[in-house]
Write an enzyme that holds these catalytic residues in place. Structure first.
Site, PDB file in Angstrom:
ATOM      1  N   GLU A 187      -6.672  -1.590 -11.374  1.00  0.00           N
ATOM      2  CA  GLU A 187      -8.077  -1.967 -11.346  1.00  0.00           C
ATOM      3  C   GLU A 187      -8.797  -1.436 -12.592  1.00  0.00           C
ATOM      4  O   GLU A 187      -9.862  -1.918 -12.961  1.00  0.00           O
ATOM      5  CB  GLU A 187      -8.692  -1.348 -10.088  1.00  0.00           C
ATOM      6  CG  GLU A 187     -10.005  -1.905  -9.650  1.00  0.00           C
ATOM      7  CD  GLU A 187     -10.344  -1.386  -8.256  1.00  0.00           C
ATOM      8  OE1 GLU A 187      -9.617  -1.742  -7.309  1.00  0.00           O
ATOM      9  OE2 GLU A 187     -11.306  -0.639  -8.122  1.00  0.00           O
ATOM     10  N   HIS A 232      -0.334  -3.253  -0.915  1.00  0.00           N
ATOM     11  CA  HIS A 232      -0.504  -2.064  -1.732  1.00  0.00           C
ATOM     12  C   HIS A 232      -0.649  -0.758  -0.952  1.00  0.00           C
ATOM     13  O   HIS A 232      -0.027   0.238  -1.295  1.00  0.00           O
ATOM     14  CB  HIS A 232      -1.733  -2.273  -2.613  1.00  0.00           C
ATOM     15  CG  HIS A 232      -1.985  -1.178  -3.609  1.00  0.00           C
ATOM     16  ND1 HIS A 232      -1.036  -0.819  -4.544  1.00  0.00           N
ATOM     17  CD2 HIS A 232      -3.058  -0.378  -3.829  1.00  0.00           C
ATOM     18  CE1 HIS A 232      -1.531   0.163  -5.292  1.00  0.00           C
ATOM     19  NE2 HIS A 232      -2.741   0.463  -4.871  1.00  0.00           N
ATOM     20  N   ARG A 251      -9.732   0.844   1.561  1.00  0.00           N
ATOM     21  CA  ARG A 251      -9.850   1.993   0.672  1.00  0.00           C
ATOM     22  C   ARG A 251     -10.410   1.588  -0.683  1.00  0.00           C
ATOM     23  O   ARG A 251     -10.058   0.539  -1.214  1.00  0.00           O
ATOM     24  CB  ARG A 251      -8.477   2.646   0.474  1.00  0.00           C
ATOM     25  CG  ARG A 251      -8.472   3.751  -0.554  1.00  0.00           C
ATOM     26  CD  ARG A 251      -7.147   4.471  -0.643  1.00  0.00           C
ATOM     27  NE  ARG A 251      -6.077   3.681  -1.223  1.00  0.00           N
ATOM     28  CZ  ARG A 251      -5.962   3.409  -2.527  1.00  0.00           C
ATOM     29  NH1 ARG A 251      -6.879   3.833  -3.385  1.00  0.00           N
ATOM     30  NH2 ARG A 251      -4.928   2.706  -2.967  1.00  0.00           N
ATOM     31  N   SER A 298      -7.292   7.248  -3.150  1.00  0.00           N
ATOM     32  CA  SER A 298      -6.014   7.660  -2.560  1.00  0.00           C
ATOM     33  C   SER A 298      -5.509   8.940  -3.220  1.00  0.00           C
ATOM     34  O   SER A 298      -5.070   9.863  -2.540  1.00  0.00           O
ATOM     35  CB  SER A 298      -4.969   6.552  -2.682  1.00  0.00           C
ATOM     36  OG  SER A 298      -4.708   6.272  -4.035  1.00  0.00           O
ATOM     37  N   LEU A 302       1.995  -3.478  -9.871  1.00  0.00           N
ATOM     38  CA  LEU A 302       0.559  -3.239  -9.933  1.00  0.00           C
ATOM     39  C   LEU A 302       0.000  -3.356 -11.356  1.00  0.00           C
ATOM     40  O   LEU A 302       0.530  -2.782 -12.288  1.00  0.00           O
ATOM     41  CB  LEU A 302       0.280  -1.835  -9.395  1.00  0.00           C
ATOM     42  CG  LEU A 302      -1.187  -1.411  -9.317  1.00  0.00           C
ATOM     43  CD1 LEU A 302      -1.923  -2.260  -8.308  1.00  0.00           C
ATOM     44  CD2 LEU A 302      -1.277   0.056  -8.944  1.00  0.00           C
ATOM     45  N   GLN A 330      -4.107  -2.792   2.846  1.00  0.00           N
ATOM     46  CA  GLN A 330      -4.784  -3.284   1.646  1.00  0.00           C
ATOM     47  C   GLN A 330      -3.867  -4.110   0.749  1.00  0.00           C
ATOM     48  O   GLN A 330      -2.776  -3.668   0.409  1.00  0.00           O
ATOM     49  CB  GLN A 330      -5.326  -2.106   0.834  1.00  0.00           C
ATOM     50  CG  GLN A 330      -6.011  -2.511  -0.456  1.00  0.00           C
ATOM     51  CD  GLN A 330      -6.755  -1.350  -1.081  1.00  0.00           C
ATOM     52  OE1 GLN A 330      -6.174  -0.536  -1.800  1.00  0.00           O
ATOM     53  NE2 GLN A 330      -8.034  -1.237  -0.785  1.00  0.00           N
ATOM     54  N   HIS A 386      -3.804  -5.290  -2.940  1.00  0.00           N
ATOM     55  CA  HIS A 386      -4.456  -5.078  -4.232  1.00  0.00           C
ATOM     56  C   HIS A 386      -4.599  -6.439  -4.912  1.00  0.00           C
ATOM     57  O   HIS A 386      -3.652  -7.216  -4.932  1.00  0.00           O
ATOM     58  CB  HIS A 386      -3.608  -4.126  -5.083  1.00  0.00           C
ATOM     59  CG  HIS A 386      -4.307  -3.615  -6.302  1.00  0.00           C
ATOM     60  ND1 HIS A 386      -4.618  -4.423  -7.373  1.00  0.00           N
ATOM     61  CD2 HIS A 386      -4.773  -2.385  -6.612  1.00  0.00           C
ATOM     62  CE1 HIS A 386      -5.246  -3.695  -8.295  1.00  0.00           C
ATOM     63  NE2 HIS A 386      -5.357  -2.458  -7.857  1.00  0.00           N
ATOM     64  N   GLY A 428       5.600  13.873  -2.649  1.00  0.00           N
ATOM     65  CA  GLY A 428       4.601  13.259  -3.515  1.00  0.00           C
ATOM     66  C   GLY A 428       3.425  14.210  -3.648  1.00  0.00           C
ATOM     67  O   GLY A 428       3.537  15.415  -3.395  1.00  0.00           O
ATOM     68  N   ARG A 478     -11.626  -3.979  -3.176  1.00  0.00           N
ATOM     69  CA  ARG A 478     -10.386  -4.748  -3.287  1.00  0.00           C
ATOM     70  C   ARG A 478     -10.250  -5.841  -2.236  1.00  0.00           C
ATOM     71  O   ARG A 478      -9.725  -6.920  -2.534  1.00  0.00           O
ATOM     72  CB  ARG A 478      -9.196  -3.797  -3.194  1.00  0.00           C
ATOM     73  CG  ARG A 478      -9.103  -2.926  -4.412  1.00  0.00           C
ATOM     74  CD  ARG A 478      -8.020  -1.888  -4.284  1.00  0.00           C
ATOM     75  NE  ARG A 478      -7.928  -1.117  -5.520  1.00  0.00           N
ATOM     76  CZ  ARG A 478      -7.179  -0.042  -5.664  1.00  0.00           C
ATOM     77  NH1 ARG A 478      -6.462   0.407  -4.649  1.00  0.00           N
ATOM     78  NH2 ARG A 478      -7.147   0.596  -6.817  1.00  0.00           N
ATOM     79  N   ASP A 482       8.709   6.515   6.735  1.00  0.00           N
ATOM     80  CA  ASP A 482       9.610   7.284   7.598  1.00  0.00           C
ATOM     81  C   ASP A 482       8.853   8.248   8.522  1.00  0.00           C
ATOM     82  O   ASP A 482       9.191   8.376   9.697  1.00  0.00           O
ATOM     83  CB  ASP A 482      10.611   8.060   6.737  1.00  0.00           C
ATOM     84  CG  ASP A 482      11.339   7.140   5.759  1.00  0.00           C
ATOM     85  OD1 ASP A 482      11.564   5.966   6.119  1.00  0.00           O
ATOM     86  OD2 ASP A 482      11.666   7.589   4.648  1.00  0.00           O
ATOM     87  N   GLY A 512       8.475  15.220   2.418  1.00  0.00           N
ATOM     88  CA  GLY A 512       7.927  14.352   1.375  1.00  0.00           C
ATOM     89  C   GLY A 512       7.412  15.192   0.220  1.00  0.00           C
ATOM     90  O   GLY A 512       6.799  16.239   0.430  1.00  0.00           O
ATOM     91  N   GLU A 572      -0.954   9.166   2.194  1.00  0.00           N
ATOM     92  CA  GLU A 572      -1.036   7.791   2.696  1.00  0.00           C
ATOM     93  C   GLU A 572      -0.484   7.643   4.106  1.00  0.00           C
ATOM     94  O   GLU A 572      -0.951   6.800   4.873  1.00  0.00           O
ATOM     95  CB  GLU A 572      -0.293   6.826   1.751  1.00  0.00           C
ATOM     96  CG  GLU A 572      -0.500   5.363   2.155  1.00  0.00           C
ATOM     97  CD  GLU A 572       0.093   4.359   1.181  1.00  0.00           C
ATOM     98  OE1 GLU A 572       0.439   4.751   0.049  1.00  0.00           O
ATOM     99  OE2 GLU A 572       0.209   3.184   1.558  1.00  0.00           O
ATOM    100  N   PHE A 589     -14.760   2.029 -11.599  1.00  0.00           N
ATOM    101  CA  PHE A 589     -13.743   1.518 -10.687  1.00  0.00           C
ATOM    102  C   PHE A 589     -14.422   0.750  -9.568  1.00  0.00           C
ATOM    103  O   PHE A 589     -15.615   0.936  -9.308  1.00  0.00           O
ATOM    104  CB  PHE A 589     -12.910   2.680 -10.117  1.00  0.00           C
ATOM    105  CG  PHE A 589     -11.452   2.559 -10.442  1.00  0.00           C
ATOM    106  CD1 PHE A 589     -10.972   2.939 -11.674  1.00  0.00           C
ATOM    107  CD2 PHE A 589     -10.562   2.054  -9.504  1.00  0.00           C
ATOM    108  CE1 PHE A 589      -9.632   2.823 -11.980  1.00  0.00           C
ATOM    109  CE2 PHE A 589      -9.215   1.938  -9.803  1.00  0.00           C
ATOM    110  CZ  PHE A 589      -8.740   2.314 -11.039  1.00  0.00           C
TER     111      PHE A 589
END
Lengths: 241, 578
Positions: free
Chosen positions: B250, B351, B393, B398, B247, B235, B237, B13, B281, B216, B11, B382, B115
């Site tokens: 927020e 979300h 959360r 995140s 999305l 969650q 959102h 990200g 949330r 995965d 991964g 995540e 937030f």
């Protein structure tokens, strides 16, 4: 409404050359073109090849040529390209990059050119504060170029690349500008070696096709011209000293 | 083909790239990703990354930690939350030093905004804690980390889909992956494997998640006997674009946006008198649904797809274009409206998975309730469950989670691989993966995955959504089991080897079905309401019986549930009001 997707197909294992295949899809005018492609893939022909991920224009996976214009399938609504039942939308892979399968192209050359401009902050000076200080105005100097998602729409749209495939291309230059124009960066000289070349920034002829195709509204042509001016100024300064 | 690396990161990200930056300094590291790195869903995160920098008003990591614990309805492991919020400061400065273009204060420092659920002095009122780059903070983190990986010459294997994990008892041996370009199976022998595959919102019909978010990593682990933690906590959102689920950050409410019902009423003042629209949330999502069920949605027909308005018209064009430009663009593209002039129609959207692969604070995977570590196996972001998010959360935590724990995992790996031996998976290592793929591609006729995907997503959305009850969740478990049966006869329509995206989507569907079953079964078992898990038949939190993490083991067609203690060593659980 019922539209026709006229899609360029190609499987290197069995096809000598690309060909077009039509699919009828029932979609709403406010649906994304990507939704139409997914309906084909999930319910008509699982072998159709295209990339996709975020589906709302921030990941850059589904860039393609849509009725001859480069853009993202997920930010193009059906009503923008088809108004009536039976209208045809032609989908082709991006230009100048080898087709691997249907709408999937090999992006290696595009990313190689991107990497060549050293697209990372160059600054070895120790940070005096917790963060490097930058004014709001300084931050805005390069703002739009930070939006680039490396989708390669601009690359495919550029007429210069048609005759000169070695041209660095719009995305790589815009990303060089993103750092050159950042007051925190010290890498101008290091990037000159790539930018100030016959195939660097200079082949750009201001066709503005890159700017028009950019799904992130980056003023790419303007940034390329600013990069040219920065290089010229730098050379003048050098000649003076 | 067999490859050997000290470290394999699955991964690319935020968590994967940060871990790769750290691990590659000290070990031979490969990053495997089914997407090109910059396509990962970290790039879609909008609003910000929280850290108590105190750049615009007084703030403390301790307040941030408390908000995180309370926001998670006390299911957060509190020492982990302490680490998260203390290391947040250095993590944000590090990102800035590496080039991340944060918005700035008039003094040129990193700007911060409000937030949901983030407060000063243990809940007195909202605090400006979210560091941000317009509404593209995730994009900037992903770009900055990828840029740093280019600078540090990290080795990438783009478009490799991991399909199996190789374990020898409790020691990691590597992974098996399909190369999209050729369809070939590759064995990656590795001393350390880190899963950073992101979320799995695609188990639901309406989601903010990318097509690629199919869980995965967790699914591969679950099939190899590793339990998944707190899967019942998913969650929703509060503000997705009606119908599409895209999305709407927020940050719109952080900048002053207001939720309104059909009477134009600011209904959050009835549900959360102190924090109003900036309540956590889970609370805002339930409040919206309660309004809709009471006939106070905009249409007023009480139907599940009725909606409410997110009003940002009073913020003005200047704020919208400088601080929320992407949101403005999404509204124009997909709704044909300008949020400076028209309220945005919104509805909760699936979300974020609070649950996932259980890990300690160094990212090491834990395989049971007794705390047994799987040597060399790590998870972050995540797909992992540390747990710093507990039952719900907080926004901006995140991005913080993946930066802090991606980095910690990468650093720990750097130490671990020095003393570990290179595993030698035998010639049969890829057999199980090969048998699975051979079945999907054996040329026999079978149903395609499209309808199964549709039915799974509808079942999960309708029966394991925001409000839950025994009857519907039991029905969901039964339906998902039946879909898993049907999945066994699915076959690919694409018989080609190169770029067979059909095969990849069917592999992903198998993962989603496994995670749907684990989610539904864990939700059915928890007989209380806590955070995002809200039961109509058990509407109160029950600390006496349920202040514990669930561990869901996938055992063939069934799910076995076990539980483990929550770390409440700093703050005693209290009723959660805002």
């Amino acid at each position: 409404m019922n539209i026709i997707l006229n899609i360029q197909r190609y499987n290197p294992d069995v096809d000598d050359a690309p060909y077009f295949q039509e699919f009828n899809v029932e979609v709403g005018p406010n649906q994304r073109l990507l939704d139409a492609l997914m309906l084909v893939k999930r319910f008509q022909d699982g072998s159709l090849g295209f990339r996709k991920s975020c589906a709302h224009g921030v990941c850059g996976s589904d860039a393609m040529r849509i009725n001859g214009k480069d853009g993202l399938a997920c930010t193009t609504l059906v009503k923008e390209v088809a108004q009536h039942d039976g209208d045809t939308v032609t989908l082709e892979p991006l230009r100048y990059l080898p087709v691997q399968r249907d709408l999937i192209v090999n992006q290696a050359e595009f990313f190689k050119k991107y990497r060549s401009v050293k697209p990372f902050l160059i600054n070895d000076e120790p940070v005096a504060e917790k963060e490097r200080i930058q004014s709001q105005d300084e931050r805005m100097q390069f703002d739009d170029t930070t939006n680039c998602i490396l989708c390669a729409s601009c690359y495919s749209a550029c007429p210069v690349l048609q005759d000169n495939t070695d041209f660095l291309g719009p995305a790589a230059i815009a990303q060089a500008y993103r750092f050159i124009a950042d007051t925190r960066d010290r890498g101008f000289d290091a990037r000159l070696a790539v930018l100030d070349q016959p195939d660097g920034v200079w082949p750009c002829q201001n066709h503005f096709k890159c700017t028009q195709s950019c799904p992130r509204s980056i003023l790419i042509t303007k940034r390329i011209n600013q990069t040219k001016r920065l290089i010229e100024k730098h050379k003048e300064k050098k000649a003076d000293t | 083909m067999i490859h050997q690396f000290d470290t394999v990161i699955v991964g690319s990200g935020g968590a994967g790239l940060y871990a790769a930056l750290e691990a590659s300094q000290k070990s031979k590291t490969a990053v495997l990703s089914k997407l090109y790195p910059v396509r990962s869903h970290t790039g879609a995160a909008q609003g910000g990354i929280s850290a108590a920098l105190g750049n615009v008003e007084e703030d403390k990591p301790e307040w941030h930690a408390f908000d995180t614990v309370k926001g998670g309805d006390y299911l957060v492991d509190q020492q982990a939350a302490k680490i998260l919020t203390e290391e947040a400061l250095q993590a944000v400065y590090d990102l800035e030093n590496r080039g991340l273009p944060f918005n700035r204060t008039p003094e040129g420092r990193i700007d911060q905004r409000r937030f949901g659920g983030h407060t000063r002095n243990f809940g007195e009122g909202p605090v400006r804690r979210a560091c941000y780059a317009a509404d593209r903070t995730g994009h900037m983190i992903l770009q900055t980390l990828y840029q740093q990986c280019i600078k540090n010459e990290v080795a990438f294997f783009d478009e490799f889909q991991v399909v199996d994990l190789l374990l020898d008892g409790t020691t990691t041996q590597g992974v098996v992956a399909v190369e999209l370009a050729t369809g070939e199976l590759h064995v990656f022998a590795a001393k350390a494997v880190l899963f950073a595959t992101g979320g799995f919102g695609r188990i639901f019909k309406i989601t903010s998640n990318a097509y690629a978010n199919t869980g995965d990593g967790p699914a591969v682990c679950a099939r190899r006997g590793i339990p998944l933690e707190d899967m019942e906590f998913f969650q929703f959102h509060p503000t997705g674009i009606m119908g599409l689920g895209i999305l709407i950050s927020e940050a719109v409410r952080g900048e002053g946006g207001i939720l309104r019902n059909r009477d134009g009423e600011r209904f959050m003042q009835r549900y959360s008198p102190t924090l109003l629209d900036l309540a956590p949330r889970d609370i805002v999502a339930r409040s919206i649904l309660t309004e809709i069920r009471a006939g106070q949605g905009i249409r007023g027909d009480r139907k599940i797809d009725d909606y409410v308005h997110l009003d940002a018209t009073h913020l003005g064009k200047a704020v919208l274009s400088s601080k929320l430009p992407d949101i403005t663009g999404f509204c124009k593209t997909y709704l044909g409206i300008d949020p400076a002039e028209t309220a945005i129609p919104v509805l909760p959207t699936a979300h974020y998975a609070m649950g996932g692969i259980p890990t300690d604070v160094n990212g090491r995977v834990i395989m049971d309730g007794a705390g047994t570590i799987v040597d060399g196996l790590y998870a972050a972001g995540e797909c992992a469950c540390v747990s710093v998010h507990g039952a719900n959360r907080l926004g901006t935590n995140s991005l913080l989670d993946l930066v802090v724990f991606g980095r910690r995992a990468g650093q720990h790996i750097g130490g671990y691989v020095k003393q570990a031996d290179m595993p030698q998976p035998d010639a049969t290592a890829a057999d199980q993966a090969r048998a699975f793929i051979d079945r999907l591609t054996d040329g026999s006729s079978g149903p395609h995955g499209g309808h199964i995907t549709d039915e799974m997503q509808t079942t999960m959305m309708e029966k394991v959504g925001i409000y839950r009850n025994e009857k519907e969740m039991q029905a969901a478990v039964d339906e998902i089991k039946a879909l898993r049966q049907r999945y066994r006869s699915v076959r690919v329509q694409d018989t080609a080897k190169p770029f067979n995206t059909d095969l990849l989507e069917i592999i992903e569907l198998g993962n989603l079905l496994d995670l749907s079953l684990l989610t539904a079964a864990a939700a059915l078992d928890r007989r209380e309401s806590r955070g995002a898990h809200s039961r109509e038949d058990f509407s109160e939190r029950d600390d006496g019986n349920w202040l514990k993490h669930s561990l869901a083991y996938l055992e063939g067609d069934t799910v076995r549930l076990d539980y483990k203690a929550v770390d409440t060593s700093i703050w005693e659980p209290k009723p959660r009001t805002y």
